[in-house]
Design a protein around this motif. Structure first.
Motif: not given
Ligand SMILES: Cc1cc2nc3c(=O)[nH]c(=O)nc-3n(C[C@H](O)[C@H](O)[C@H](O)COP(=O)(O)OP(=O)(O)OC[C@H]3O[C@@H](n4cnc5c(N)ncnc54)[C@H](O)[C@@H]3O)c2cc1C
Length: 489
Positions: A399-400, A410-412, A447-449
């Motif tokens: 859930d990036l 959020r990806v969700a 940011a933190d892919a």
């Protein structure tokens, strides 16, 4: 004979969620249930594991968790009777949501109604026949023909039996009595001196085990486990009190019964999840001998099967897509069977052997790595679908937090519509082409892919992740059919 596209048998939690998933992704199911109306039997008290993340993908978590006495990462989990402690350990994926099953069913029923699902109460399926084109289900006063049928009709599934699917496994020789009671006095059963001496959870006595607890004010739950011959028929308060007396050695002031039950735990997985045009999901496909996993596995079955059936009915599904349902979900059930059997065995071992094993596991569970491993096992995320390629493939997408042209998401939140999503995290022009209209392309920054791009199935599982597009076209074709890859270079 009425022609229907897809027939779901059973309006329990699994049948209701499957109906929602099918409607969301374009199919129009009819749900049949033998009950005259939605029930209020107090079965499950909560959900835990991957299904919480999946419900978040559908935007359902907020409504399900509203007013819940507990939602979040639990401080621990009683594995058998060995405490697992999560507090202070990083990276615990397991979240739990306390919700009584009647409320869960009511809220899923409301969602199904919003999506236009038709539920027919008082329709008990008693016969089923299929040929190459269709499946026909019948009961008193009705006959429906559909292209597919799904048995979500619980542990003693008639659909499973009619489809000729075996249900191998074991039935416990221990009888489990459970009762919910309204409190007779101010603190009710808890006033009794025998109850004051009991610990939380199941307590051993020379004749079995006993549990006294409460999940809501004014209502207590009493459980009794004992090895005893089969008794059939309706459970009376006198039967229940007699079981308490046998195991605890005394009567308890139980109060007014709300619900009484007597069951035996079973450990079973259906030998097949599909017979031609008939599928099984939920308890119809698996029964576990210890708590905490049944709804997690069963509801994820529904989400796994829903989009695959919709795509197949729409003519978009690639060859063999429906077979991936059993290939993915049966191993998940086998895994849950393994850990719930281990929990049941820990509870049932003779005192000396049991104490030795419980002491040893308590020592092992003092280390963080085994605790993380157990949390992933209970969550249901330790076994990815398939193997090879990027480590995200076959797992639920993390859930990036991503920044899209509409702002931070959020990806969700990108999964609410139940569509396949290509998450392009570097704006690679060759990737964010139209994927034949079947895949939604979302260009975003993160940011933190964990990868340059992630292709996500409607059930939230990563179909492909990587950089430069190598393998993307093949993955899109594998999951979403030929038409989905026209513009991918
Ligand atoms: C006391 C108790 C406590 C539990 N606690 C937990 C818990 O805390 N956590 C957890 O995850 N799980 C728990 N469970 C298990 C959980 O309740 C089940 O896993 C869940 O109900 C399974 O859902 P389902 O939709 O697959 O089947 P069910 O809920 O059994 O629903 C099946 C539906 O099919 C209908 N049906 C059956 N036959 C026919 C037919 N021939 N024609 C038409 N309709 C039919 C039934 O009326 C029913 O509505 C508990 C179970 C019990 C009994």
């Amino acid at each position: 004979m009425e022609d229907i596209i897809i027939i779901i048998i059973g309006a329990g939690p699994v049948g209701l969620l499957l109906a929602c998933e099918l409607s969301l992704t374009g199919a129009r199911p009819v749900v049949l249930d033998r009950r005259p109306q939605p029930g209020d039997t107090p079965k499950a008290n909560g959900l835990g594991g991957q299904i919480i993340d999946v419900l978040d993908h559908r935007g359902l978590l907020e409504r399900l968790s509203a007013g819940s006495p507990f939602f979040g990462v639990p401080p621990g989990f009683p594995f058998g009777s060995v405490p697992l402690r999560f507090a202070g350990v990083d990276g615990i994926p397991l979240r739990m949501l306390m919700i009584q099953q009647p409320r869960l069913e009511r809220l899923l029923g409301e969602r199904a109604a919003e999506l236009g699902v038709r539920i027919r109460w008082g329709h008990e399926v008693t016969s089923l026949a299929q040929d190459a084109e269709s499946v026909t289900v019948q009961g008193e006063g009705f006959a429906l023909r559909g292209r597919y049928a799904v048995g979500c009709d619980g542990g003693s599934s008639r659909v499973r039996e009619l489809a000729g699917i075996g249900f191998p496994g074991t039935t416990d020789d221990e009888q489990v009595w459970l009762g919910h009671f309204t409190t007779g006095t101010e603190t009710g059963v808890f006033d009794h001196p025998r109850v004051a001496g009991l610990g939380p959870g199941w307590n051993r006595t020379p004749a079995g085990r006993v549990l006294v607890t409460s999940l809501q004010p004014g209502v207590h739950i009493v459980g009794v486990r004992e090895v005893r011959g089969d008794a059939a028929g309706r459970v009376t308060i006198a039967d229940f009190q007699a079981a308490v007396r046998r195991v605890l050695g005394d009567d308890l002031p139980l109060g007014e019964p709300i619900w009484l039950s007597r069951t035996r735990s079973q450990a079973r997985v259906a030998e097949r999840y599909r017979s031609g045009r008939v599928f099984l999901a939920g308890d119809a496909a698996h029964l576990f001998p210890a708590g905490g996993s049944a709804l997690n596995v069963g509801l994820v079955d529904a989400v796994n099967l829903g989009w695959k059936l919709s795509a197949t009915l729409a003519g978009d599904g690639p060859e063999g897509l429906l077979d991936t349902y059993e290939a993915e979900r049966r191993p998940a059930a086998e895994r849950a069977l393994m850990q719930t059997r281990a929990q049941a065995a820990l509870e049932r071992l003779p005192q000396e052997e049991g104490d030795a094993l419980r002491s040893l596991l308590t020592e092992v569970f003092a280390y963080e790595e085994p605790v993380r491993h157990m949390a992933a096992l209970l969550h249901g995320s330790d076994l990815p679908y398939g193997s090879g390629g990027h480590s995200l493939i076959g797992r639920l997408v993390p859930d990036l937090r991503v920044v899209t042209e509409d702002g931070e998401r959020r990806v969700a939140e990108l999964m609410h519509r139940g569509r396949p999503v290509l998450l392009d995290l570097v704006g690679t022009a060759s990737l964010d082409q139209e994927l034949g209209g079947r895949v939604e392309v979302v260009r975003a920054r993160c940011a933190d892919a964990p990868a340059e791009a992630i292709l996500i199935r409607p059930d939230g599982v990563v179909a492909w992740a990587g950089s430069g597009g190598d393998g993307l076209a093949a993955a899109a074709e594998q999951w979403f059919g030929r038409g989905s890859v026209g513009a991918v270079r």
